[in-house]
Design an enzyme around this catalytic site. Sequence first.
Site, PDB file in Angstrom:
ATOM      1  N   HIS A 242      37.479  41.826  35.075  1.00 35.93           N
ATOM      2  CA  HIS A 242      37.019  40.436  35.064  1.00 35.93           C
ATOM      3  C   HIS A 242      36.049  40.137  36.211  1.00 35.93           C
ATOM      4  CE1 HIS A 242      40.504  39.878  37.905  1.00 35.93           C
ATOM      5  NE2 HIS A 242      39.659  39.034  38.471  1.00 35.93           N
ATOM      6  N   ASP A 270      42.028  45.037  31.895  1.00 37.74           N
ATOM      7  CA  ASP A 270      41.302  44.485  33.044  1.00 37.74           C
ATOM      8  C   ASP A 270      40.799  45.653  33.894  1.00 37.74           C
ATOM      9  OD1 ASP A 270      40.162  42.700  34.742  1.00 37.74           O
ATOM     10  OD2 ASP A 270      42.031  41.794  35.454  1.00 37.74           O
ATOM     11  N   GLY A 346      39.912  36.263  45.438  1.00 31.10           N
ATOM     12  CA  GLY A 346      39.148  37.262  46.171  1.00 31.10           C
ATOM     13  C   GLY A 346      39.867  38.586  46.305  1.00 31.10           C
ATOM     14  N   SER A 348      41.255  40.076  43.814  1.00 31.59           N
ATOM     15  CA  SER A 348      41.116  40.772  42.531  1.00 31.59           C
ATOM     16  C   SER A 348      40.451  42.126  42.689  1.00 31.59           C
ATOM     17  CB  SER A 348      40.274  39.942  41.562  1.00 31.59           C
ATOM     18  OG  SER A 348      41.082  39.171  40.734  1.00 31.59           O
ATOM     19  N   SER A 363      44.954  42.360  39.225  1.00 33.28           N
ATOM     20  CA  SER A 363      44.368  41.651  38.089  1.00 33.28           C
ATOM     21  C   SER A 363      44.435  40.143  38.299  1.00 33.28           C
ATOM     22  CB  SER A 363      45.087  42.042  36.793  1.00 33.28           C
ATOM     23  OG  SER A 363      44.610  41.276  35.708  1.00 33.28           O
TER      24      SER A 363
END
Length: 455
Positions: A242, A270, A346, A348, A363
């Site tokens: 993503h 993801d 942030g 992720s 994720s």
Amino acid sequence: MLHRHAKAACAAFAAVGALVLAGLPGTASAAPTAPAAPTAPSAADTLGVGEASPELLRAMQRDLGVTAAQATARLANEADAGATAGRLQNALGRDFAGAWVQGADSATLTVATTDTSDVASITAQGARALVVPHTLKQLDAALAKIDKVAVGSAATAVPVRFVNVRTNKVTLQAVRPAAAKALVKAAGIAPSLVRVEASVQQPRPLYDIRGGDAYYMNGSGRCSVGFAITRGTQQGFATAGHCGRAGTTTTGYNQVAQGSFQASTFPGRDTAWVATNANWTSTPNVQGSGVQVAGSTQAAVGASVCRSGSTTGWHCGTIQQHNTSVTYPEGTISGVTRTTVCAEPGDSGGSFISGSQAQGVTSGGSGNCSSGGTTFYQPINPLLQGYGLTLTTTKDPGPGPGPGPGEPGGTWAAGTVYATGAQVTYGGATYRCLQGHQAQPGWEPPNVPALWQRA
């Protein structure tokens, strides 16, 4: 989704005196003793538990409420438990209903089965046996049916769905419990297989080459590096899908040009990987922890796991469930792992690691690192396999006692991702995988009984 920018064990040694009688008058010479057979490496040895950094152990103490000794023992026990659970999963076959560890030092491994005749073989391996009504295969199939009908508003009303091996049910965490019951009915699943829990959580991806470091997409939004990888001669890193689409450019420290996304999947999965330019070098390091990645062996449910991200740094918790489905506003993600680790925007894409073993890339989730929360990670092994990537690890563990010169290697191959139960040949023998991992030199089946069992 959130968008923004070991070896601390003590050992005591007792001195033992030896009386040498050989050659003394009136005494018989001692018979020569045969050299001891080489000891097979333990699971803890194979997975590098003794190399756990002080920073990781301190984070475990802070976030899991354990002592230094318990943190060290926990990593060793979890390594052993993973190998034992793998052996039992292979032995029980269709009866297997899941396994998990518990206790401050993860000393108790529970293995669930649907057949009472399996109890003796489970306890013989030092595990606690639990007889339950549903196999893991039945529960996984039920979750797949629910996921198939969980679309649109029905999915967002029941954003988190997983197989809970502890309760032997498919758990649906629902913002609207009535919607969960409707999903069960639409999927044609027996209500006895499902447990509905009311929840206010609304997970979202954690948006905004060392694991956990910050990078920026097209110079703006921020995510975190997962793990350094290679693909042939190309270097780069794994991260969350993503965070960017194929072709999205990235910058690193001080907005220095870094690379671009080569492939990305989101929703559904993801996953993504970024190829970096020649100024960046893949390393096995994880930011803020002193940890170096030694492999990608999947940890058990209940095991400790820690995360590094560019917003909140280093935090730890435990694995709650594998194979979880979660619906974000953008769509449903399947096959992620649910944890008690906190995260914020942030983080992720950042690293999830258990001991020295890479687990996945961050994720999404709910909550924050002030009040606590739930975070999901995309497991690293399917990501590596899907894109043909090789995880960057500490070093070649070196040759082991495997087949001699000229003996066939068989079907086992370094770089291949193997799941529990996978079967290979090596040196004329057949082996079954005990714990999911990406194979690497030095982890040939005869060398690592923690990962492979001779069939």
